[in-house]
Scaffold this motif. Structure first.
Motif, PDB file in Angstrom:
ATOM      1  N   THR A 112      28.127 -17.552  39.187  1.00 18.19           N
ATOM      2  CA  THR A 112      26.929 -16.707  39.093  1.00 18.19           C
ATOM      3  C   THR A 112      26.692 -16.302  37.642  1.00 18.19           C
ATOM      4  OG1 THR A 112      27.247 -15.942  41.325  1.00 18.19           O
ATOM      5  CG2 THR A 112      25.914 -14.546  39.909  1.00 18.19           C
ATOM      6  N   THR A 113      27.765 -15.922  36.970  1.00 23.57           N
ATOM      7  CA  THR A 113      27.753 -15.782  35.512  1.00 23.57           C
ATOM      8  C   THR A 113      29.064 -16.391  35.020  1.00 23.57           C
ATOM      9  OG1 THR A 113      28.869 -13.649  35.516  1.00 23.57           O
ATOM     10  CG2 THR A 113      26.455 -13.588  35.552  1.00 23.57           C
ATOM     11  N   THR A 114      29.178 -16.584  33.735  1.00 25.27           N
ATOM     12  CA  THR A 114      30.406 -17.173  33.170  1.00 25.27           C
ATOM     13  C   THR A 114      31.601 -16.288  33.496  1.00 25.27           C
ATOM     14  OG1 THR A 114      29.152 -18.163  31.383  1.00 25.27           O
ATOM     15  CG2 THR A 114      31.527 -17.884  31.011  1.00 25.27           C
ATOM     16  N   HIS A 121      32.767 -15.717  36.633  1.00 24.38           N
ATOM     17  CA  HIS A 121      32.714 -15.172  38.006  1.00 24.38           C
ATOM     18  C   HIS A 121      33.983 -15.592  38.757  1.00 24.38           C
ATOM     19  CE1 HIS A 121      30.267 -15.184  42.066  1.00 24.38           C
ATOM     20  NE2 HIS A 121      31.319 -14.393  42.132  1.00 24.38           N
ATOM     21  N   ARG A 144      28.941  -9.431  33.311  1.00 24.79           N
ATOM     22  CA  ARG A 144      27.516  -9.347  32.997  1.00 24.79           C
ATOM     23  C   ARG A 144      27.332  -9.392  31.489  1.00 24.79           C
ATOM     24  NH1 ARG A 144      24.502  -7.469  37.287  1.00 24.79           N
ATOM     25  NH2 ARG A 144      22.787  -8.151  35.953  1.00 24.79           N
ATOM     26  N   TYR A 145      26.310 -10.088  31.090  1.00 31.41           N
ATOM     27  CA  TYR A 145      26.105 -10.348  29.660  1.00 31.41           C
ATOM     28  C   TYR A 145      24.779  -9.804  29.143  1.00 31.41           C
ATOM     29  CZ  TYR A 145      30.005 -13.430  30.576  1.00 31.41           C
ATOM     30  OH  TYR A 145      31.239 -13.907  30.955  1.00 31.41           O
ATOM     31  N   ASP A 155      20.541 -10.762  34.206  1.00 25.33           N
ATOM     32  CA  ASP A 155      21.013 -12.142  34.332  1.00 25.33           C
ATOM     33  C   ASP A 155      21.325 -12.459  35.794  1.00 25.33           C
ATOM     34  OD1 ASP A 155      23.231 -10.473  34.253  1.00 25.33           O
ATOM     35  OD2 ASP A 155      24.334 -11.627  32.760  1.00 25.33           O
TER      36      ASP A 155
END
Ligand code: 5GP
Length: 137
Positions: free
Chosen positions: A33-35, A37, A104-105, A109
């Motif tokens: 889902t994001t880098t 995860h 989260r970034y 996102d």
């Protein structure tokens, strides 16, 4: 029938395992889902938070913290969502209790926003809902 996570634990299917001890395993979610995860789950399968023994839950959440800190070190993380879906209605798709650690970034996102219903609930309704929970404890 064993869960997909039990198959990962038994090395019947591959996964990118990042941490493991006698009780808990952690591996990358196949859907990043994001880098970074990552999932954290007890090795023994319990369908939901209602089923898992408290001491094992406590250990599992300690591992979640370990993974969260590791993600913060490993990536340019601005924040993290830690979540667990319990029940199909809540979005659970693998019925082997687990936590998601989702770095989260940048804002938005991922679409994780709780719906704000602050103005839809009367003061009596808050009281009633709180009382129902307290009575059930
Ligand atoms: P749930 O929807 O139950 O909260 O989360 C289950 C998660 O397991 C999903 O995010 C999904 O991408 C992940 N998942 C499903 N199958 C596999 C798999 O075979 N390998 C890995 N690493 N993750 C999986």
């Amino acid at each position: 029938m064993s869960t997909i996570f039990e198959k990962i634990i038994a090395r019947e299917i591959p996964a990118h395992i990042v941490y493991e001890d006698d009780l808990v395993i952690s591996f990358l979610d196949i859907s990043q889902t994001t880098t970074g995860h990552t999932l954290v789950c007890p090795k023994k399968a319990y369908a939901s938070i209602n089923d898992i023994p408290e001491d094992l839950l406590a250990h599992t959440i300690k591992v979640v913290k370990k993974i969260a800190l590791a993600c913060e070190k490993a990536f340019n993380v601005e924040g993290l969502n830690i979540l667990s879906n319990n029940g199909a209605i809540a979005g659970q798709t693998v019925f082997h209790f687990h936590f998601h650690v989702i770095p989260r970034y940048v804002e938005n996102d991922v679409l994780f926003k709780l719906t704000n219903r602050m103005n839809e609930v009367s003061s009596d309704e808050y009281k009633k809902r709180a009382l129902l929970i307290k009575e059930a404890l």
